[in-house]
Motif scaffolding. Structure first.
Motif, mmCIF file in Angstrom:
data_model
loop_
_atom_site.group_PDB
_atom_site.id
_atom_site.type_symbol
_atom_site.label_atom_id
_atom_site.label_comp_id
_atom_site.label_asym_id
_atom_site.label_seq_id
_atom_site.Cartn_x
_atom_site.Cartn_y
_atom_site.Cartn_z
ATOM 1 N N THR A 112 3.220 -4.952 1.243
ATOM 2 C CA THR A 112 2.933 -3.591 1.682
ATOM 3 C C THR A 112 4.192 -2.738 1.734
ATOM 4 O OG1 THR A 112 1.125 -4.470 3.027
ATOM 5 C CG2 THR A 112 1.812 -2.210 3.467
ATOM 6 N N LEU A 113 5.264 -3.278 2.327
ATOM 7 C CA LEU A 113 6.493 -2.493 2.477
ATOM 8 C C LEU A 113 7.115 -2.133 1.138
ATOM 9 C CD1 LEU A 113 8.386 -4.157 5.475
ATOM 10 C CD2 LEU A 113 7.043 -2.063 5.452
ATOM 11 N N SER A 114 7.039 -3.036 0.168
ATOM 12 C CA SER A 114 7.688 -2.799 -1.120
ATOM 13 C C SER A 114 7.067 -1.616 -1.859
ATOM 14 C CB SER A 114 7.605 -4.055 -1.995
ATOM 15 O OG SER A 114 6.252 -4.396 -2.258
ATOM 16 N N GLN A 115 5.860 -1.208 -1.460
ATOM 17 C CA GLN A 115 5.181 -0.096 -2.122
ATOM 18 C C GLN A 115 5.252 1.198 -1.305
ATOM 19 O OE1 GLN A 115 1.202 -1.328 -3.219
ATOM 20 N NE2 GLN A 115 1.897 -3.330 -3.881
ATOM 21 N N MET A 116 5.991 1.169 -0.203
ATOM 22 C CA MET A 116 6.094 2.345 0.662
ATOM 23 C C MET A 116 7.466 2.991 0.538
ATOM 24 S SD MET A 116 4.278 0.872 4.146
ATOM 25 C CE MET A 116 4.366 2.473 4.981
ATOM 26 N N GLN A 117 7.558 4.215 1.006
ATOM 27 C CA GLN A 117 8.846 4.862 1.159
ATOM 28 C C GLN A 117 9.458 4.403 2.484
ATOM 29 O OE1 GLN A 117 10.299 6.872 -1.119
ATOM 30 N NE2 GLN A 117 8.524 6.651 -2.481
ATOM 31 N N VAL A 118 10.785 4.186 2.490
ATOM 32 C CA VAL A 118 11.445 3.720 3.710
ATOM 33 C C VAL A 118 11.202 4.689 4.856
ATOM 34 C CG1 VAL A 118 13.667 3.156 4.769
ATOM 35 C CG2 VAL A 118 13.188 2.452 2.418
ATOM 36 N N LEU A 135 13.134 -7.175 5.484
ATOM 37 C CA LEU A 135 14.343 -6.717 4.801
ATOM 38 C C LEU A 135 14.138 -6.659 3.292
ATOM 39 C CD1 LEU A 135 17.078 -8.614 6.860
ATOM 40 C CD2 LEU A 135 16.414 -6.203 7.016
ATOM 41 N N ALA A 136 13.496 -7.683 2.724
ATOM 42 C CA ALA A 136 13.256 -7.703 1.277
ATOM 43 C C ALA A 136 12.337 -6.560 0.869
ATOM 44 C CB ALA A 136 12.657 -9.038 0.865
ATOM 45 N N GLY A 137 11.307 -6.309 1.670
ATOM 46 C CA GLY A 137 10.387 -5.218 1.367
ATOM 47 C C GLY A 137 11.062 -3.864 1.436
ATOM 48 N N LEU A 138 11.916 -3.672 2.459
ATOM 49 C CA LEU A 138 12.631 -2.397 2.601
ATOM 50 C C LEU A 138 13.629 -2.190 1.467
ATOM 51 C CD1 LEU A 138 13.290 -2.328 6.467
ATOM 52 C CD2 LEU A 138 11.649 -0.935 5.176
ATOM 53 N N ILE A 139 14.283 -3.264 1.035
ATOM 54 C CA ILE A 139 15.229 -3.153 -0.081
ATOM 55 C C ILE A 139 14.492 -2.759 -1.360
ATOM 56 C CG2 ILE A 139 16.739 -4.489 -1.598
ATOM 57 C CD1 ILE A 139 17.590 -6.093 0.900
ATOM 58 N N CYS A 140 13.377 -3.421 -1.645
ATOM 59 C CA CYS A 140 12.598 -3.068 -2.839
ATOM 60 C C CYS A 140 12.093 -1.636 -2.775
ATOM 61 C CB CYS A 140 11.415 -4.021 -2.988
ATOM 62 S SG CYS A 140 11.857 -5.663 -3.567
ATOM 63 N N ALA A 141 11.685 -1.219 -1.585
ATOM 64 C CA ALA A 141 11.181 0.151 -1.438
ATOM 65 C C ALA A 141 12.293 1.177 -1.614
ATOM 66 C CB ALA A 141 10.524 0.309 -0.067
ATOM 67 N N ALA A 153 -4.352 -1.051 6.855
ATOM 68 C CA ALA A 153 -3.188 -1.872 7.191
ATOM 69 C C ALA A 153 -2.194 -1.096 8.053
ATOM 70 C CB ALA A 153 -2.508 -2.339 5.905
ATOM 71 N N PRO A 154 -1.955 -1.544 9.317
ATOM 72 C CA PRO A 154 -1.039 -0.828 10.223
ATOM 73 C C PRO A 154 0.398 -1.269 10.000
ATOM 74 C CG PRO A 154 -2.053 -2.637 11.380
ATOM 75 C CD PRO A 154 -2.585 -2.689 9.970
ATOM 76 N N THR A 155 0.863 -1.167 8.777
ATOM 77 C CA THR A 155 2.169 -1.724 8.421
ATOM 78 C C THR A 155 3.303 -1.097 9.203
ATOM 79 O OG1 THR A 155 1.316 -2.089 6.192
ATOM 80 C CG2 THR A 155 3.696 -2.258 6.501
ATOM 81 N N GLN A 156 3.262 0.223 9.399
ATOM 82 C CA GLN A 156 4.372 0.901 10.066
ATOM 83 C C GLN A 156 4.562 0.443 11.510
ATOM 84 O OE1 GLN A 156 4.016 5.170 10.472
ATOM 85 N NE2 GLN A 156 6.213 5.473 10.349
ATOM 86 N N PRO A 157 3.556 0.540 12.383
ATOM 87 C CA PRO A 157 3.776 0.078 13.761
ATOM 88 C C PRO A 157 4.000 -1.430 13.854
ATOM 89 C CG PRO A 157 1.472 0.679 13.425
ATOM 90 C CD PRO A 157 2.227 1.143 12.225
ATOM 91 N N PHE A 158 3.315 -2.186 13.004
ATOM 92 C CA PHE A 158 3.464 -3.640 13.008
ATOM 93 C C PHE A 158 4.902 -4.025 12.671
ATOM 94 C CE2 PHE A 158 3.147 -7.539 10.272
ATOM 95 C CZ PHE A 158 2.924 -8.441 11.306
ATOM 96 N N THR A 159 5.460 -3.414 11.648
ATOM 97 C CA THR A 159 6.828 -3.727 11.235
ATOM 98 C C THR A 159 7.823 -3.358 12.315
ATOM 99 O OG1 THR A 159 6.265 -3.403 8.897
ATOM 100 C CG2 THR A 159 8.597 -3.252 9.501
ATOM 101 N N MET A 160 7.675 -2.173 12.903
ATOM 102 C CA MET A 160 8.628 -1.740 13.929
ATOM 103 C C MET A 160 8.528 -2.598 15.182
ATOM 104 S SD MET A 160 8.774 2.415 13.538
ATOM 105 C CE MET A 160 6.993 2.684 13.667
ATOM 106 N N ALA A 161 7.314 -3.015 15.545
ATOM 107 C CA ALA A 161 7.158 -3.907 16.696
ATOM 108 C C ALA A 161 7.859 -5.241 16.444
ATOM 109 C CB ALA A 161 5.678 -4.119 17.004
#
Length: 312
Positions: free
Chosen positions: A51-57, A180-186, A122-130
């Motif tokens: 999910t993160l790899s397809q989002m904007q940071v 971290l890997a998802g954020l780097i790809c994004a 998919a609640p990726t944003q709050p889930f990731t920050m938590a």
């Protein structure tokens, strides 16, 4: 209320399935840690990275949520330590274990399924920050305080070794690696090959149900010991104090995304992380931590339902 129960009931029904499967002997309890590792090392990292790899940071990190969740969780940790020291006269190490139980949510195994039911996507944003707050701030700080307490009692290892061990634990966490890997790809806009993306998607589909099933199966055989006072305090601290601190901070904070305001309160309203008895067991508190996990998880059905009903 029917709408609220349609959110919480499926989650706890699957937890119940896991409990019954182990209790009936249909599945051995020894399989639960293995299934838990499958979730922790494969399905959840696949979900996070895919999910993160397809989002904007900029779509992932939200300063208001991060700050409120960090401050509220820190308040629950330190408040939990102070309350246990005040009411039960326990040492710093034991109070820190209990404070960890009051401040570290089970975002991976219960938080994500609840947020998924509430928001319908998919609640990726709050889930990731938590996950970032819990794994980079709350858990390391709690472990350091436990080690300080053990060191004061003359039984702890040198503090430099403690810091090194905790830092390496963070670096090896599969969830942190996936984030971290998802954020780097994004951030670098690196494309994920379609075959790999489809494989990750298939793994991710197994995360929610398996995680809840593991929670239920892991509770079999857990008994509440005689420390009902301390168990009640930790359960109340996790299910009531932690989300109330988030609510107070949201009310005092300047307005931001209403969905994230709701998510930050819900993230704090989850029971404590499922490995709580394992962490506590490393310091001689495994039995009481298992009782705390059992009571908190059971009562979370009531508190989560009430919180969702009040949120309307």
């Amino acid at each position: 209320m029917t709408d609220v129960l349609s959110i919480t009931a499926p989650i706890f029904i699957i937890i119940g399935f896991g409990y019954l499967a182990v209790k009936s002997g249909l599945m051995p309890q020894e399989a639960m840690p293995l299934l838990g590792r499958f979730v922790l090392y494969f399905t959840l990292p696949a979900l996070i990275f895919g999910t993160l790899s397809q989002m904007q940071v900029s779509e992932v990190i939200q300063f208001d949520f991060l700050t409120i969740y960090a401050l509220g969780s820190l308040g629950a940790l330190l408040g939990g330590i102070a309350l246990n020291r005040l009411f039960f006269r326990v040492d710093l190490a034991e109070a820190s274990v209990r404070g960890m139980g009051m401040s570290a949510s089970n975002s991976a195994f219960i938080g994500y399924p609840v947020l998924l039911q509430v928001f319908g996507s998919a609640p990726t944003q709050p889930f990731t920050m938590a996950l970032l707050v819990e794994n980079i701030l709350i858990l390391p700080l709690a472990l350091i305080l436990i080690e300080y307490g053990k060191r004061d009692a003359g039984t702890g290892e040198p503090l430099l070794q403690v810091w090194r061990r905790i830092f390496m634990r963070i670096l090896r966490s599969p969830l942190i690696i996936a984030i971290l890997a998802g954020l780097i790809c994004a951030s670098l806009q690196l494309p994920v090959p379609s075959a790999l993306d489809r494989s990750l998607e298939m793994l991710a589909m197994a995360s929610v149900g398996t995680a809840l099933f593991v929670i239920g199966g892991s509770l079999v055989g857990t008994r509440v010991n005689d420390s009902l006072g301390s168990i009640s305090l930790v359960a109340a601290g996790k299910l009531l104090l932690h989300p109330l601190l988030m609510l107070l901070l949201v009310m005092l904070w300047s307005d931001f995304d209403p969905q994230l305001e709701k998510a930050v309160i819900l993230a704090a309203a989850m029971p404590m992380l499922s490995v709580f008895p394992i962490i506590g067991g490393n310091y001689g508190y495994g039995r009481q931590c298992a009782g705390m996990l059992l009571v908190t998880t059971a009562f979370s059905f009531i508190t989560l339902t009430l919180i969702l009903a009040l949120m309307g």
